[in-house]
Design a protein around this motif. Structure first.
Motif, short mmCIF file in Angstrom:
data_model
loop_
_atom_site.label_atom_id
_atom_site.label_comp_id
_atom_site.label_asym_id
_atom_site.label_seq_id
_atom_site.Cartn_x
_atom_site.Cartn_y
_atom_site.Cartn_z
N ARG A 45 0.82 -1.21 0.00
CA ARG A 45 0.00 0.00 0.00
C ARG A 45 0.87 1.27 0.00
O ARG A 45 0.61 2.22 -0.74
CB ARG A 45 -0.93 -0.01 1.21
N GLU A 46 1.91 1.24 0.81
CA GLU A 46 2.79 2.41 0.92
C GLU A 46 3.57 2.64 -0.37
O GLU A 46 3.74 3.78 -0.81
CB GLU A 46 3.75 2.23 2.10
N ALA A 47 4.06 1.56 -0.98
CA ALA A 47 4.82 1.69 -2.22
C ALA A 47 3.96 2.25 -3.34
O ALA A 47 4.39 3.13 -4.11
CB ALA A 47 5.41 0.35 -2.63
N LEU A 48 2.73 1.77 -3.45
CA LEU A 48 1.83 2.28 -4.48
C LEU A 48 1.55 3.77 -4.26
O LEU A 48 1.52 4.56 -5.21
CB LEU A 48 0.52 1.50 -4.48
N ALA A 49 1.34 4.15 -3.01
CA ALA A 49 1.08 5.55 -2.70
C ALA A 49 2.28 6.42 -3.04
O ALA A 49 2.12 7.54 -3.57
CB ALA A 49 0.72 5.70 -1.22
N LEU A 50 3.48 5.95 -2.77
CA LEU A 50 4.68 6.70 -3.11
C LEU A 50 4.81 6.90 -4.62
O LEU A 50 5.15 7.98 -5.09
CB LEU A 50 5.92 5.99 -2.56
N LEU A 51 4.54 5.83 -5.37
CA LEU A 51 4.63 5.93 -6.83
C LEU A 51 3.57 6.89 -7.37
O LEU A 51 3.86 7.72 -8.23
CB LEU A 51 4.47 4.54 -7.44
N ARG A 52 2.37 6.77 -6.88
CA ARG A 52 1.31 7.66 -7.35
C ARG A 52 1.60 9.09 -6.95
O ARG A 52 1.29 10.03 -7.67
CB ARG A 52 -0.05 7.21 -6.79
N GLY A 53 2.23 9.27 -5.78
CA GLY A 53 2.61 10.60 -5.35
C GLY A 53 3.62 11.25 -6.28
O GLY A 53 3.72 12.48 -6.34
N ARG A 54 4.37 10.42 -6.99
CA ARG A 54 5.33 10.93 -7.98
C ARG A 54 4.72 10.95 -9.39
O ARG A 54 5.43 11.12 -10.37
CB ARG A 54 6.60 10.07 -7.96
N GLU A 55 3.41 10.73 -9.44
CA GLU A 55 2.65 10.77 -10.68
C GLU A 55 3.14 9.75 -11.70
O GLU A 55 3.14 9.99 -12.92
CB GLU A 55 2.67 12.18 -11.28
N VAL A 56 3.55 8.59 -11.19
CA VAL A 56 3.96 7.49 -12.06
C VAL A 56 2.73 6.66 -12.40
O VAL A 56 2.06 6.16 -11.49
CB VAL A 56 5.02 6.60 -11.38
N PRO A 57 2.39 6.48 -13.68
CA PRO A 57 1.27 5.61 -14.04
C PRO A 57 1.56 4.16 -13.63
O PRO A 57 2.69 3.68 -13.79
CB PRO A 57 1.18 5.74 -15.56
N LEU A 58 0.55 3.50 -13.11
CA LEU A 58 0.69 2.11 -12.67
C LEU A 58 -0.30 1.24 -13.43
O LEU A 58 -1.43 1.66 -13.72
CB LEU A 58 0.41 1.99 -11.17
N ALA A 59 0.12 0.03 -13.75
CA ALA A 59 -0.74 -0.93 -14.44
C ALA A 59 -0.58 -2.30 -13.80
O ALA A 59 0.40 -2.56 -13.09
CB ALA A 59 -0.39 -0.98 -15.93
N ILE A 60 -1.54 -3.16 -14.06
CA ILE A 60 -1.47 -4.55 -13.61
C ILE A 60 -1.51 -5.45 -14.82
O ILE A 60 -2.33 -5.26 -15.74
CB ILE A 60 -2.63 -4.89 -12.65
N CYS A 61 -0.62 -6.44 -14.83
CA CYS A 61 -0.62 -7.47 -15.86
C CYS A 61 -0.65 -8.81 -15.13
O CYS A 61 0.34 -9.24 -14.54
CB CYS A 61 0.63 -7.37 -16.73
N THR A 62 -1.81 -9.44 -15.15
CA THR A 62 -2.01 -10.68 -14.40
C THR A 62 -2.61 -11.74 -15.30
O THR A 62 -3.28 -11.42 -16.29
CB THR A 62 -2.94 -10.44 -13.18
#
Length: 219
Positions: free
Chosen positions: A94-111
């Motif tokens: 949860r914390e890592a995702l928040a840090l990345l989003r705080g830096r405006e990095v787009p995130l995706a899931i490939c499952t």
């Protein structure tokens, strides 16, 4: 500026500890067919290549040659019923995702998980709004270990695969990243299934997603 313009995550074994729920769904299916239950530790070694392959391996191990086209509808009923039974986020996710989003990095899931089951799981765990794109195992004709899903995701954001970062836990993730030419970070806590983390050609191998490149020590 974050070193990667896009970060693509695997789901089960990387973000979410869902092994016991997947094992329970599989074992309920085996019981439906009068086959013995399988230890959760064994099921974990089968996770990653998609649900059909998961069921195939279980039935083969049980000495059955059941028609998968007949078996799969029942398995999917159990899979949906067990989806929210006891999943949890791995520590630091949860914390890592928040840090990345705080830096405006787009995130995706490939499952390789069926697409219809991904968003309900993400919403239940409170991270449904973190991802700009979610690609399931049935979203494209190809799934991991093909690199095509990763190439597809990168193209949606207009970035080169070699500039992105894949984050995964398994040999399936590793092979997909290699096929796509995408750098990969691996986690130690997932379901690696025969992947030697010490010799793998990875950007980094971490015990906690908060140790991803660019998130630790102000990098």
């Amino acid at each position: 500026m974050y070193p990667y313009p896009l970060v693509v995550f695997d789901l089960d074994g990387t973000l979410v500890d869902s092994g016991s729920d997947i094992a329970e769904a599989l074992n309920r299916t085996l019981q439906d067919w009068q086959l013995p239950r399988v230890a959760e530790a064994t099921v974990l070694t089968w996770i990653g290549d998609g649900v059909r392959r998961l069921v195939e391996q279980a039935f083969t191990a049980g000495g059955s040659r059941a028609d998968l086209d007949v078996v799969m509808p029942g398995f999917m009923v159990h899979y949906r019923e067990c989806l929210l039974r006891s999943p949890r986020l791995f520590d630091g996710v949860r914390e890592a995702l928040a840090l990345l989003r705080g830096r405006e990095v787009p995130l995706a899931i490939c499952t390789n998980k069926p697409a219809a089951l991904v968003q309900p799981l993400l919403e239940y765990l409170g991270i449904g709004q973190q991802f700009a794109l979610v690609l399931g195992g049935d979203s494209l004709p190809q799934r991991k270990p093909s690199g095509e899903p990763l190439r597809h995701i990168a193209a949606q954001f207009g970035v080169a695969t070699g500039d992105c970062l894949m984050v995964g836990d398994s040999l399936t993730d590793y092979r997909a990243a290699q096929d796509a030419g995408m750098p990969i970070a691996l986690v130690r806590y997932g379901y690696p299934r025969g992947l030697d983390l010490d010799t793998a050609d990875a950007v980094v191998v971490v015990d906690d997603l908060r140790a991803l490149p660019g998130l630790r020590d102000g990098e």
